[in-house]
Design a protein around this motif. Structure first.
Motif, PDB file in Angstrom:
ATOM      1  N   THR A 199       0.803  -1.275  -0.239  1.00 41.62           N
ATOM      2  CA  THR A 199       0.087  -0.015   0.000  1.00 41.62           C
ATOM      3  C   THR A 199       0.765   1.223  -0.030  1.00 41.62           C
ATOM      4  OG1 THR A 199      -0.100   0.357   2.351  1.00 41.62           O
ATOM      5  CG2 THR A 199      -1.633  -1.256   1.331  1.00 41.62           C
ATOM      6  N   THR A 200       0.425   2.373  -0.098  1.00 39.88           N
ATOM      7  CA  THR A 200       0.951   3.728  -0.117  1.00 39.88           C
ATOM      8  C   THR A 200       1.405   4.283   1.183  1.00 39.88           C
ATOM      9  OG1 THR A 200      -0.968   4.859  -0.361  1.00 39.88           O
ATOM     10  CG2 THR A 200       0.035   4.347  -2.328  1.00 39.88           C
ATOM     11  N   GLN A 201       1.092   3.233   2.222  1.00 39.19           N
ATOM     12  CA  GLN A 201       1.275   3.925   3.545  1.00 39.19           C
ATOM     13  C   GLN A 201       2.705   4.300   3.954  1.00 39.19           C
ATOM     14  OE1 GLN A 201       0.615   0.695   6.590  1.00 39.19           O
ATOM     15  NE2 GLN A 201       0.936   1.809   8.138  1.00 39.19           N
ATOM     16  N   TYR A 202       3.702   3.820   3.265  1.00 37.98           N
ATOM     17  CA  TYR A 202       4.957   4.212   3.578  1.00 37.98           C
ATOM     18  C   TYR A 202       5.876   5.016   2.658  1.00 37.98           C
ATOM     19  CZ  TYR A 202       4.230   0.611   7.123  1.00 37.98           C
ATOM     20  OH  TYR A 202       3.632  -0.120   8.212  1.00 37.98           O
ATOM     21  N   ASN A 203       4.986   5.614   1.659  1.00 34.95           N
ATOM     22  CA  ASN A 203       5.526   6.403   0.660  1.00 34.95           C
ATOM     23  C   ASN A 203       5.753   7.780   0.966  1.00 34.95           C
ATOM     24  OD1 ASN A 203       5.269   3.976  -0.660  1.00 34.95           O
ATOM     25  ND2 ASN A 203       3.897   4.920  -2.602  1.00 34.95           N
ATOM     26  N   THR A 204       6.265   7.964   2.236  1.00 30.66           N
ATOM     27  CA  THR A 204       6.502   9.440   2.410  1.00 30.66           C
ATOM     28  C   THR A 204       7.671   9.325   3.740  1.00 30.66           C
ATOM     29  OG1 THR A 204       4.836   9.207   4.207  1.00 30.66           O
ATOM     30  CG2 THR A 204       4.081  10.312   2.301  1.00 30.66           C
ATOM     31  N   GLY A 205       7.984  10.550   4.109  1.00 34.82           N
ATOM     32  CA  GLY A 205       9.030  10.178   5.187  1.00 34.82           C
ATOM     33  C   GLY A 205      10.508  10.324   4.734  1.00 34.82           C
ATOM     34  N   THR A 206      11.568   9.574   5.455  1.00 33.36           N
ATOM     35  CA  THR A 206      12.904   9.732   4.938  1.00 33.36           C
ATOM     36  C   THR A 206      13.066   8.383   4.631  1.00 33.36           C
ATOM     37  OG1 THR A 206      13.508  11.271   6.386  1.00 33.36           O
ATOM     38  CG2 THR A 206      15.161   9.917   5.772  1.00 33.36           C
ATOM     39  N   PHE A 207      13.704   8.115   3.374  1.00 34.32           N
ATOM     40  CA  PHE A 207      13.863   6.680   2.695  1.00 34.32           C
ATOM     41  C   PHE A 207      15.703   6.311   2.986  1.00 34.32           C
ATOM     42  CE2 PHE A 207      10.413   8.561   0.302  1.00 34.32           C
ATOM     43  CZ  PHE A 207       9.390   7.733   0.781  1.00 34.32           C
ATOM     44  N   SER A 231       4.482  -0.342  -4.460  1.00 32.83           N
ATOM     45  CA  SER A 231       3.224  -0.603  -4.117  1.00 32.83           C
ATOM     46  C   SER A 231       2.178  -0.851  -5.142  1.00 32.83           C
ATOM     47  CB  SER A 231       2.768   0.431  -2.778  1.00 32.83           C
ATOM     48  OG  SER A 231       2.759   1.741  -3.493  1.00 32.83           O
ATOM     49  N   THR A 232       2.507   0.179  -6.207  1.00 31.63           N
ATOM     50  CA  THR A 232       1.778  -0.081  -7.356  1.00 31.63           C
ATOM     51  C   THR A 232       1.629  -1.382  -7.958  1.00 31.63           C
ATOM     52  OG1 THR A 232       2.007   2.225  -7.685  1.00 31.63           O
ATOM     53  CG2 THR A 232       1.113   1.020  -9.597  1.00 31.63           C
ATOM     54  N   PHE A 233       2.626  -1.907  -8.179  1.00 31.95           N
ATOM     55  CA  PHE A 233       3.287  -3.115  -8.794  1.00 31.95           C
ATOM     56  C   PHE A 233       3.319  -4.264  -7.812  1.00 31.95           C
ATOM     57  CE2 PHE A 233       5.207   0.542 -11.061  1.00 31.95           C
ATOM     58  CZ  PHE A 233       4.348   0.260 -12.119  1.00 31.95           C
TER      59      PHE A 233
END
Length: 260
Positions: free
Chosen positions: A139-147, A247-249
């Motif tokens: 899911t997009t839940q973790y698509n923000t913050g610092t990577f 997450s998209t794929f």
């Protein structure tokens, strides 16, 4: 120009004349000691056990112990392929202690990949590698913050590939902000995610293509949210790295892995 940039990506195999426009991949910093990511630091042995170096000059991560997740632009067409060697178990590519090298048997490249978006692929290995795998975001839940990004790519734009695995942290960049930068108007929302500093200085680079961009999940475990795909130069101001939005794929990746 966008198509050209994406075709070149951040592969280590790009010619010298193309280096100025290849994309950036997750790598470590340029320091006194040899380092593979621009602005990064050397990773400790065993810190990211899922990291894989591929013989064509790309990175990847263990999706399962026998399947590597990498970028589509790093591989050829879907089918049998015994020409790739995966190296794992070490941060120092010249170390023989703990180093595991396994040949490929098959490649699966994302259906419909043509240089724009859909930049993911799977490589099946001849035998499992007994190391921890890296789970992917569904899911997009973790698509923000610092990577965190890591790789053995160049420590500076146009530089040579590196001996040691480097790591660096890069912040999320919104689609709107990323598209506002010169050369990034074609960013594909929902398929690509940007990360980097407006001031530059930290980025992935040539040879980091296919490597993972990851962060901690709610339970504190590493989770992959991106695959190093493209960018303009390496660590330039207002030129973030662009990563495939995993997450998209996720469903397509899982289905493809089940067929290998």
């Amino acid at each position: 120009m966008k198509t050209l940039l994406k075709a070149l990506k951040r592969c280590a195999v790009a010619g010298a004349a193309a280096l100025a426009v290849v994309s950036l991949q997750p790598v470590s910093a340029a320091q006194a000691a040899p380092a593979p990511v621009v602005g990064g630091t050397r990773a400790a042995q065993g810190e990211f056990p899922f990291m894989v170096r591929l013989s064509m000059g790309c990175g990847g991560a263990l999706y399962t112990q026998q399947i590597v997740l990498t970028a589509a632009h790093c591989v050829g067409a879907t089918g049998n392929n015994t020409g790739i060697t995966a190296t794992a178990g070490v941060v120092d590519l010249q170390s023989t202690t703990g180093r595991i090298q396994v040949r490929s048997t098959k490649v699966y490249r994302a259906p419909g990949y043509s240089g724009d978006g859909k930049d993911w692929a799977l490589i099946k290995l001849a035998q499992p590698i007994n190391l921890p795998t890296l789970k992917i975001a569904t899911t997009t839940q973790y698509n923000t913050g610092t990577f965190t990004v890591a790789g053995w790519g160049a420590a500076r734009e146009g530089g040579a590939q590196q001996r040691y695995l480097l790591k660096a942290d890069v912040p999320f960049v919104s689609d709107a902000t990323c598209r506002s930068y010169s050369g990034y108007s074609g960013l594909i929302a929902g398929e690509e995610i940007c990360a980097g500093y407006a001031a530059g200085g930290v980025d992935t680079c040539q040879g980091d293509s296919g490597g993972p961009m990851f962060r901690r999940d709610a339970a504190g475990a590493w989770i992959q949210v991106g695959i190093t795909s493209w960018g303009i130069g390496c660590a330039r101001p207002n030129a973030p790295g662009v990563y495939t939005e995993v997450s998209t794929f996720a469903s397509a990746i899982a289905s493809a892995a089940a067929t290998l």
